[in-house]
Design a protein around this motif. Structure first.
Motif, PDB file in Angstrom:
ATOM      1  N   ASP A 292       0.731  11.678  -0.717  1.00 36.49           N
ATOM      2  CA  ASP A 292       0.954  12.909   0.055  1.00 36.49           C
ATOM      3  C   ASP A 292      -0.387  13.405   0.596  1.00 36.49           C
ATOM      4  O   ASP A 292      -1.190  13.999  -0.128  1.00 36.49           O
ATOM      5  N   LEU A 293      -0.637  13.165   1.888  1.00 32.61           N
ATOM      6  CA  LEU A 293      -1.909  13.567   2.484  1.00 32.61           C
ATOM      7  C   LEU A 293      -2.037  15.077   2.592  1.00 32.61           C
ATOM      8  O   LEU A 293      -3.146  15.604   2.731  1.00 32.61           O
ATOM      9  N   ALA A 294      -0.928  15.791   2.511  1.00 31.88           N
ATOM     10  CA  ALA A 294      -0.990  17.258   2.570  1.00 31.88           C
ATOM     11  C   ALA A 294      -1.738  17.808   1.359  1.00 31.88           C
ATOM     12  O   ALA A 294      -2.273  18.928   1.406  1.00 31.88           O
ATOM     13  N   ALA A 295      -1.789  17.042   0.284  1.00 27.69           N
ATOM     14  CA  ALA A 295      -2.488  17.490  -0.924  1.00 27.69           C
ATOM     15  C   ALA A 295      -3.937  17.017  -0.943  1.00 27.69           C
ATOM     16  O   ALA A 295      -4.709  17.413  -1.828  1.00 27.69           O
TER      17      ALA A 295
ATOM     18  N   ARG B 158     -10.623  -2.344   0.045  1.00 27.52           N
ATOM     19  CA  ARG B 158      -9.601  -1.341  -0.247  1.00 27.52           C
ATOM     20  C   ARG B 158      -9.356  -0.459   0.981  1.00 27.52           C
ATOM     21  O   ARG B 158      -8.205  -0.212   1.372  1.00 27.52           O
ATOM     22  N   LEU B 159     -10.440   0.015   1.587  1.00 32.63           N
ATOM     23  CA  LEU B 159     -10.305   0.866   2.761  1.00 32.63           C
ATOM     24  C   LEU B 159      -9.670   0.117   3.931  1.00 32.63           C
ATOM     25  O   LEU B 159      -8.864   0.680   4.675  1.00 32.63           O
TER      26      LEU B 159
ATOM     27  N   VAL C 275       0.859  -1.187   0.000  1.00 34.19           N
ATOM     28  CA  VAL C 275       0.000   0.000   0.000  1.00 34.19           C
ATOM     29  C   VAL C 275       0.896   1.238   0.000  1.00 34.19           C
ATOM     30  O   VAL C 275       1.660   1.456   0.934  1.00 34.19           O
ATOM     31  N   ALA C 276       0.784   2.015  -1.075  1.00 37.54           N
ATOM     32  CA  ALA C 276       1.572   3.244  -1.189  1.00 37.54           C
ATOM     33  C   ALA C 276       0.722   4.421  -0.732  1.00 37.54           C
ATOM     34  O   ALA C 276      -0.256   4.786  -1.400  1.00 37.54           O
TER      35      ALA C 276
ATOM     36  N   LEU D  33      -8.584   9.245   1.271  1.00 37.02           N
ATOM     37  CA  LEU D  33      -7.570   8.195   1.396  1.00 37.02           C
ATOM     38  C   LEU D  33      -7.552   7.295   0.161  1.00 37.02           C
ATOM     39  O   LEU D  33      -6.485   6.901  -0.321  1.00 37.02           O
ATOM     40  N   ILE D  34      -8.727   6.974  -0.342  1.00 34.43           N
ATOM     41  CA  ILE D  34      -8.794   6.127  -1.537  1.00 34.43           C
ATOM     42  C   ILE D  34      -8.100   6.818  -2.714  1.00 34.43           C
ATOM     43  O   ILE D  34      -7.372   6.184  -3.488  1.00 34.43           O
ATOM     44  N   LYS D  35      -8.312   8.141  -2.836  1.00 35.53           N
ATOM     45  CA  LYS D  35      -7.672   8.881  -3.921  1.00 35.53           C
ATOM     46  C   LYS D  35      -6.164   8.981  -3.722  1.00 35.53           C
ATOM     47  O   LYS D  35      -5.396   8.982  -4.687  1.00 35.53           O
ATOM     48  N   ALA D  36      -5.730   9.060  -2.458  1.00 30.39           N
ATOM     49  CA  ALA D  36      -4.312   9.304  -2.169  1.00 30.39           C
ATOM     50  C   ALA D  36      -3.459   8.043  -2.171  1.00 30.39           C
ATOM     51  O   ALA D  36      -2.238   8.129  -2.293  1.00 30.39           O
ATOM     52  N   CYS D  37      -4.094   6.878  -1.997  1.00 29.31           N
ATOM     53  CA  CYS D  37      -3.321   5.640  -1.847  1.00 29.31           C
ATOM     54  C   CYS D  37      -3.462   4.739  -3.077  1.00 29.31           C
ATOM     55  O   CYS D  37      -4.548   4.595  -3.627  1.00 29.31           O
ATOM     56  N   GLU D  38      -2.357   4.144  -3.442  1.00 36.41           N
ATOM     57  CA  GLU D  38      -2.344   3.224  -4.578  1.00 36.41           C
ATOM     58  C   GLU D  38      -2.150   1.801  -4.085  1.00 36.41           C
ATOM     59  O   GLU D  38      -1.281   1.538  -3.256  1.00 36.41           O
ATOM     60  N   LEU D  39      -2.960   0.899  -4.609  1.00 38.75           N
ATOM     61  CA  LEU D  39      -2.815  -0.527  -4.284  1.00 38.75           C
ATOM     62  C   LEU D  39      -3.691  -1.358  -5.203  1.00 38.75           C
ATOM     63  O   LEU D  39      -4.667  -0.862  -5.769  1.00 38.75           O
TER      64      LEU D  39
END
Length: 449
Positions: A121-124, A360-361, A117-118, A306-312
């Protein structure tokens, strides 16, 4: 013995598990001897049954058990040795005799592994934080709803302590009792006739044409009118058709709402009947509900971020398991509603998107918690349970209910963990407050309750 791990796709892997037939047979013989000690057969005392008969009776079952055990152990050893985190259950199939060395037996195990799980950048990330206020207007609306819940009816025209109801004709808000009969093409239809049928005008329980025909009638008056059933009406035999109905008014009762006084306050649990205390209690309960609902909306926004920010990549096996779990929950819900859903086969497509999001979550939350050390603490769990308990008459019983069962505590821990993640994301992301109207937050049906 296991072969090197084959990579079939991003998450799918395959292993070939091989072990000597002699080891299998030795274990089968060992277990047959144990079974022989208690085996029974006609004409023999327990424990004295010849081994050939024991083997004939139990051999296949025991051989299957041994193979399952050996395959399971070999698979566990191989995945541990290769540090593989298996997602879901492996698909294990025996290989043909040509696929195994002489004197050996081989099985192929195909399975998925948990993804990397990558976390982006949560700041964005952009999150909407829901906010809503409880004003005097909301308290007034709630008081009106509580009055309606305690409504009582009086026959129109009969003088009582609260009057006679005024105009004897039926109007919105009145509870009416009618006889009715409907015909289509000159023939009565099933479900189109009833005697002493009772409903409240204006609640929308009947079709608009029916309510309009009943409105204005007085006791003993009758009216015949056409009624067009909608094309999507639940009664398929009459859907899209027009019926001629005749209704006869039997009884009209007017609604009397209780006065907002000390007696009313006592009915809501305010022992001394103080109206100011009653309104404060209502406000406190509304604020608790508003807090719960705004938190839920904010959490949804955080999860979307989180779904938008994380790749998996999501393991199909886990999605399929969750689809089955959701389908079973749906069947249980239908059963509670009185439907026979025990063996109902529900299309998987109904649950696939929801299951995929949940899985996913779950993977994302697990990674965020692990990386940032956001595990639920004992104090947090206790505080959450105490918060639950505030809305109950006996808070101590609520505390006992949760702390007496580890599975119930686990449910609260999961809630606290999610809240920890929400707070963490809110502290890192771009947060915009979004004001939500009270009625929208609580649901439009609230105003009609």
């Amino acid at each position: 013995m296991a072969t090197a791990v084959e990579t079939l796709s991003k998450l799918e892997r395959r292993l070939t598990l091989t072990f000597p037939l002699a080891d299998v047979q030795a274990e089968v013989d060992k277990r047959l001897k144990v079974r022989a000690r208690t085996a029974k057969a006609p004409g023999f005392r327990p424990g004295k049954v010849p081994m050939k008969m024991v083997a004939a009776q139990y051999g296949y079952q025991i051989e299957s058990e041994v193979l399952n055990d050996k395959v399971g152990q070999a698979f566990s050893d191989a995945t541990s040795e290769n540090t593989l985190r298996v997602a879901g259950y492996p698909k294990i199939e025996p290989k043909t005799s040509e696929g195994a060395p002489e004197g050996f037996v081989s099985f192929e195990a195909t399975f998925e592994i948990y993804p990397e799980v990558a976390i982006g950048d949560l700041a964005a990330a952009e999150v909407e934080q829901a906010v809503a206020a409880v004003s005097d207007a909301e308290i007034d609306k709630t008081v009106d709803i509580l009055r309606k819940q305690r409504v009582h009816y009086h026959v129109k025209g009969e003088q009582g302590a609260h009057g006679d109801g005024g105009d004897p004709a039926a109007k919105s808000g009145d509870r009416v009792t009618v006889d009715f009969v409907g015909i289509i093409d000159g023939v009565e239809f099933q479900g189109g006739k009833a005697d002493d049928y009772q409903f409240v005008l204006g609640e929308g329980r009947m079709l608009p044409e029916f309510e309009a025909a009943a409105t204005g009638l007085k006791v003993s008056e009758a009216k015949t009118f056409p009624l067009a059933f909608p094309a999507d009406y639940h009664g398929k035999d009459v859907a899209g058709k027009t019926a001629d109905f005749t209704i006869t008014m039997k009884r009209i009762e007017w609604a009397h709402l209780p006065e907002v006084d000390a007696e009313f306050a006592r009915s809501l649990g305010v022992e001394d009947g103080d109206l100011a205390k009653m309104r404060e209690d209502i406000k406190r309960n509304l604020e608790r509900e508003v807090s719960s609902r705004t938190k839920a909306k904010t959490k949804d926004s955080v999860m979307d971020a989180l779904i938008k920010a994380c790749e998996l990549d999501v393991p199909k096996a886990l999605v399929e398991q969750d689809v089955e779990r959701l389908a079973e929950m749906a069947r249980q819900d239908m059963a509670q509603r009185g439907m026979d859903a025990k063996n109902m086969q529900l299309p998987k497509e109904l649950f696939t998107a929801q299951a995929e999001r949940r899985v996913r979550l779950g993977l994302i939350l697990g990674e965020v918690v692990k990386v940032n050390k956001l595990e639920a603490t004992a104090d947090q769990v206790k505080a959450q349970i105490e918060d639950f308990a505030q809305s109950y008459d006996d808070p101590q019983q609520v505390l006992k209910y949760y702390f007496s069962d580890r599975s119930r505590l686990a449910e609260v821990e999961a809630l606290v963990l999610e809240e920890n993640v929400v707070k963490y994301v809110l502290s890192k992301s771009k947060v915009t407050e979004k004001a939500i109207a009270f009625d929208e937050l609580m649901g439009n049906n609230r105003a009609q309750a």
